[in-house]
Design a protein around this motif. Structure first.
Motif: not given
Length: 104
Positions: A92-93, A95-97, A99-100
């Protein structure tokens, strides 16, 4: 890529199975503890005192060894659960990174 992947969903399901087996094992072990060493059922009049004492000690040592196995089963279930949680959290972390990230 390393070729190493963890299917956290599958690991989580198997962790539940191991935990269930651990609980079943613990319940069976508890029944053995409650039964005691079994020497009293012999109706010994003292002739087998030495043998009965050795048997009782062997029973105690065996139960302690089985208690160790029980702890390993429980620890394995907990470890698998932690692995599934940690893998999911990391994915999850990541994927969030990703995405940024700005690719422009």
């Amino acid at each position: 890529m390393t070729g190493f992947e963890i299917a956290s969903g599958a690991v989580g399901r198997e962790a539940e199975h191991v935990s269930t087996h651990g609980a079943d094992y613990q319940a069976a072990l508890q029944r053995l503890w409650e039964r005691g060493n079994g020497v009293s059922s012999w109706g010994d009049d003292g002739l087998f005192g030495g043998f009965a004492a050795a048997y009782a000690e062997c029973t105690q040592v065996s139960l302690m060894a089985l208690l160790g196995v029980s702890g390993e089963i429980a620890g394995t279930g907990e470890g698998l659960s932690a692995t599934a949680r940690n893998t999911s959290t990391a994915e999850t972390a990541i994927a969030e990174d990703v995405g940024r990230i700005s690719w422009a």
